[in-house]
Design an enzyme around this catalytic site. Structure first.
Site, PDB file in Angstrom:
ATOM      1  N   GLU A  38      -2.967 -14.403   0.732  1.00  0.00           N
ATOM      2  CA  GLU A  38      -3.301 -13.078   1.269  1.00  0.00           C
ATOM      3  C   GLU A  38      -4.821 -12.992   1.448  1.00  0.00           C
ATOM      4  OE1 GLU A  38      -2.479 -10.178  -1.771  1.00  0.00           O
ATOM      5  OE2 GLU A  38      -2.626  -8.471  -0.407  1.00  0.00           O
ATOM      6  N   LYS A 108       1.421  -5.819   5.726  1.00  0.00           N
ATOM      7  CA  LYS A 108       1.929  -5.580   4.365  1.00  0.00           C
ATOM      8  C   LYS A 108       2.537  -4.186   4.232  1.00  0.00           C
ATOM      9  CE  LYS A 108       0.389  -6.115  -0.446  1.00  0.00           C
ATOM     10  NZ  LYS A 108      -0.771  -6.527  -1.283  1.00  0.00           N
ATOM     11  N   CYS A 141       2.140 -10.540  -0.975  1.00  0.00           N
ATOM     12  CA  CYS A 141       1.911 -10.225  -2.386  1.00  0.00           C
ATOM     13  C   CYS A 141       2.887  -9.200  -2.945  1.00  0.00           C
ATOM     14  CB  CYS A 141       0.456  -9.831  -2.590  1.00  0.00           C
ATOM     15  SG  CYS A 141      -0.101 -10.238  -4.271  1.00  0.00           S
TER      16      CYS A 141
HETATM   17  C1  ACM Z   1      -1.334  -7.645  -4.564  1.00  0.00           C
HETATM   18  O1  ACM Z   1      -0.435  -7.104  -3.922  1.00  0.00           O
HETATM   19  N1  ACM Z   1      -2.366  -8.217  -3.962  1.00  0.00           N
HETATM   20  C2  ACM Z   1      -1.295  -7.698  -6.032  1.00  0.00           C
END
Ligand code: ACM
Length: 261
Positions: A38, A108, A141
């Site tokens: 990420e 995301k 993530c």
């Molecule tokens: C995250 O979602 N970077 C912990």
């Protein structure tokens, strides 16, 4: 298909340095699919939204062009986390790329902690893309903690989940095994290493990237601290068989009539 991850510690706010590192680290790595962490080109903690805005980029843009050049040079496909500027929004995104440039962007969906103050929530939903003969779905993530995300990708035909991560909680590596078992998919977790500190916030990232198979088998794994490129030979077709026993099919046996609240 060879599929794997490049685990490393991105330099903060320095895309040029990170792209140079990635180009060096991937020399001779092709053919195959390599997943990067990420926010792999910017680092994770930002002094301000303005600082984030300065390093966020449009897709396609200069950094995805550089990544596509790496794909061309090495015969690779990549999935790479990137801060994406789109109009007034900045998304915590991941882009799937090949020699011809971006193939798909995922933004995301489940923002973690202070990310909610910096990024817009993702609006792409969950869709798989064809990469190197495999249907690849992308998660970023904290998306891992919502089983609906991986399930939606698997129900949509994803055979491989490319999971770009900057993990700070200790559970995702173990949970990736469960996600594979419950969906019978491959999982490539590309996490980062190292620590970042900014304005009293401190993050320690947990490494331990891995490739997991549809029965939860560990196919490749890295350590907690060190940069690591690791790949495994996978057969994406194995993820099409959703039977757990001759009488049990993970999708056909779902009791959707009972899942309503
Ligand atoms: C995250 O979602 N970077 C912990």
């Amino acid at each position: 298909v060879r599929a794997g991850f490049l685990q490393f510690r991105p330099a903060r706010l320095d895309a040029a340095a990170n792209l140079a590192f990635v180009a060096r680290a991937l020399r001779g790595a092709g053919p195959g699919l390599v997943v990067l962490p990420e926010l792999a080109l910017s680092g994770y903690l930002f002094p301000s939204r303005e600082a984030l805005a300065r390093c966020a980029e449009e897709v396609p843009g200069p950094s995805t062009e550089r990544l596509a050049a790496i794909c061309r040079a090495e015969g690779l496909h990549l999935v790479c986390g990137i801060a994406e500027r789109r109009g007034a929004d900045i998304f915590n995104s991941a882009v799937a790329l090949g020699p011809g440039g971006p193939l798909a962007v995922y933004r995301k969906s489940h923002l973690f902690a202070d990310e909610k103050e910096l990024f817009s929530p993702g609006d792409t939903g969950f869709a798989a893309v064809d990469v190197e003969g495999a249907r690849v779905g992308i998660l970023i993530c904290f998306d891992w903690i919502f089983p609906e995300a991986a399930r939606t990708l698997a129900l949509g035909g994803a055979q491989v989940i490319a999971h770009c991560a900057n993990l700070v909680l200790p559970w995702a590596q173990a949970a990736s095994v469960t996600r594979c078992i419950e969906n019978r998919v491959f999982w490539v977790l590309a996490n980062r290493t190292g620590e970042e500190e900014e304005g009293g916030r401190r993050c320690r990232f947990t490494g331990m990237s891995r490739v997991v198979g549809p029965a939860g088998e560990l196919l490749a794994e890295s350590g907690e601290e060190t940069p690591c490129l690791a790949t495994a030979e996978i057969d994406p077709g194995a993820a099409l068989d959703k039977r757990v026993t001759p009488a049990n099919h993970l999708f056909d046996d779902r009791r959707t009539d009972l899942y309503r609240l």
